[in-house]
Structures are given as C-alpha cells and as structure tokens.
Design an enzyme around this catalytic site. Sequence first.
Site, PDB file in Angstrom:
ATOM      1  N   ILE A  11     -16.711  57.431  -3.686  1.00 58.41           N
ATOM      2  CA  ILE A  11     -17.188  57.529  -2.302  1.00 58.41           C
ATOM      3  C   ILE A  11     -16.028  57.429  -1.319  1.00 58.41           C
ATOM      4  CG2 ILE A  11     -17.670  55.058  -1.999  1.00 58.41           C
ATOM      5  CD1 ILE A  11     -19.781  58.020  -0.693  1.00 58.41           C
ATOM      6  N   LYS A  87     -22.724  51.119   2.355  1.00 59.72           N
ATOM      7  CA  LYS A  87     -24.102  50.758   2.021  1.00 59.72           C
ATOM      8  C   LYS A  87     -24.240  50.567   0.503  1.00 59.72           C
ATOM      9  CE  LYS A  87     -25.633  54.488  -0.194  1.00 59.72           C
ATOM     10  NZ  LYS A  87     -26.332  54.507  -1.493  1.00 59.72           N
ATOM     11  N   ASP A 165     -30.080  53.049  -5.310  1.00 55.20           N
ATOM     12  CA  ASP A 165     -28.772  53.370  -4.735  1.00 55.20           C
ATOM     13  C   ASP A 165     -28.886  54.596  -3.828  1.00 55.20           C
ATOM     14  OD1 ASP A 165     -25.661  53.076  -4.800  1.00 55.20           O
ATOM     15  OD2 ASP A 165     -26.028  55.175  -5.337  1.00 55.20           O
TER      16      ASP A 165
END
Length: 301
Positions: A11, A87, A165
């Site tokens: 990410i 997040k 997720d």
Amino acid sequence: MEIILCAIGKIARDQHIPAIAASKDWDLAATVSRSGGVDGVPGYTNINDALEAHPDVQVYSLCHPAAPRYDVAKTLIENGKDVMLEKPPGATLAEIFDLERRARDAGVSLYATWHSRQADGVQAAADWLKSRTITRAHITWREDVRLWHPGQDWVFDPGGMGVFDPGINALSILTHILPDPVHLTDATLEFPSNRAMPIAADLTFSGHVTADFDWRQDGPQTWEIEVETTDGTLILKDGGARLFIDGQDQNATGMGEYPALYAQMADLVRDRKSNVDLAPMIHLSDAFTLGRRKTVDAFEF
C-alpha cells in the site's frame, strides 16, 4: 513540510509514495521499514533510530498492518509527533481511543484516515442524499484476495480482519454518505476451516441496509453501494469512484484518494487539529459481536 513514511509494503508503494511525491505540501524525509525503502531517501528499520536521526521532522505516516501499529503510534505521540494512520486506524477500538487521548494531551495531530471516503463520487453522493428519504441500501463488495493480497497470510491472522480489510472501506463510505446513522442487527461470518478471520460476511443493519462482502470473487471485481430513495436511486461504483443517479453517470471528479488524504493531513497539522472517526470500526466490532460463525472450505493462497 517533511514527513517520514513507515512500513514500506504494497500500500505504501502503490499509494502513499506517489501521493507524497506529487504533493505540494510534503517532502519525504525518510522511511522506516523492515522490508526495503525508497531510493535516494534515508531508511531505517527502527522508529527510534528515525526519531534520533531526524529530530526536526514533525509528521509520520504509518502504513503498518493494524495489529502492530499501536506501539509505533504511541511512541511517536510520546515524542510529540503528528501521526497519520492508514486504515483501519488500529486493531481495536480501545487502542484508538487511547491514541486519541494521548494525542489530545500532547497537543499533536492524529488523523485516522479512510481513503475510500475520498473517492471521486463519495462526497457528491453524500450531498445528494442529505435531503432525501432513504428506503433501502445494499453494499456489494466482492474481490479476489489472491489478487489484492497475494501470499499475505497476515490478513487472515487475528487483527488482520479478513474480508473486513476491504469491507471496512465500504463501511467508511456508508457511514459518510447516509444522512442518519444505522446500527448492525444481524450478521453471518464465513470462516475458512484453517483461518482465524472470515473470508465472507453478510450484514444486516437498521434502516433497511444490507451488505455482502466476499473475498472469493473471480473475474471482475465488484465494489458497489446502491441506495434507493423516494426521489430516485443512487449507485456508487468502482469503490466510490463513479456516481450514478437514476442510471445517469454524474461524471464526478476529485484529486484522488491518497492525494486528498495527504492534503487533509497538511491542513490538520497547520491547524493543530485531529480527525478520528471510528464509525466504520464500530460496525466491524459489532459484526464480530453479533455474527454467527459459519465454517467453510479451507483457503490457501
């Protein structure tokens, strides 16, 4: 402003690094990671080494999985640093309540980000729904875990959240666009026989709202939220990137999810404010509290 990026995984490379590079607000001062860094930027494997080497850098962005993130964030806040959290902001609600309290007491900025809320169509959807009566809403969030998390067993470990997720992205949009809050009333969670976290979930909320999450999707990936009102039907597609009202594409535009997050973090730091909204995590926690467990076939990458 300078920023240090922590946990250089998929990410970080796909989203955070390009967003920082394109930002007029930020310069990447260093990285902290056990799995590589960024060419031309100092890299460290320990957060304390980065703190010692860069005492003047005020802001850190954390991309760790949720489970190990609390200790790093706590250390940074104790050292008077502003912190941006990928997040979900933590593995538990109690962790984030604690970080929020610590940040407030230390006078630093804490930003619990929800990147999907920055998708191009989301704010326009919220604005359209604000004055309308909702009769029904349904989330369809189906993707292939092998495509998005190849070989990443941690997503099925405790704290990894399994299908939540990606599912929490949908919940972050839902809690932003609905004019009135909803609460979970029923859930069924499907656990592979060899995994600790669910691979699919069916959720029912108050207000005639339902959700279907599945991590076993073949072919096209589906990230949609459909909301029926007394004045028409709204659909967010492609994770909130495209907005349709009564079948008409609204051609929504924006600056992009992660560029928007970093612009908002810059504003929070300048204004000495925090932004910690835990509504999506509350729904996730409620799903594990209320959800019936259903065991399904074992899963391997």
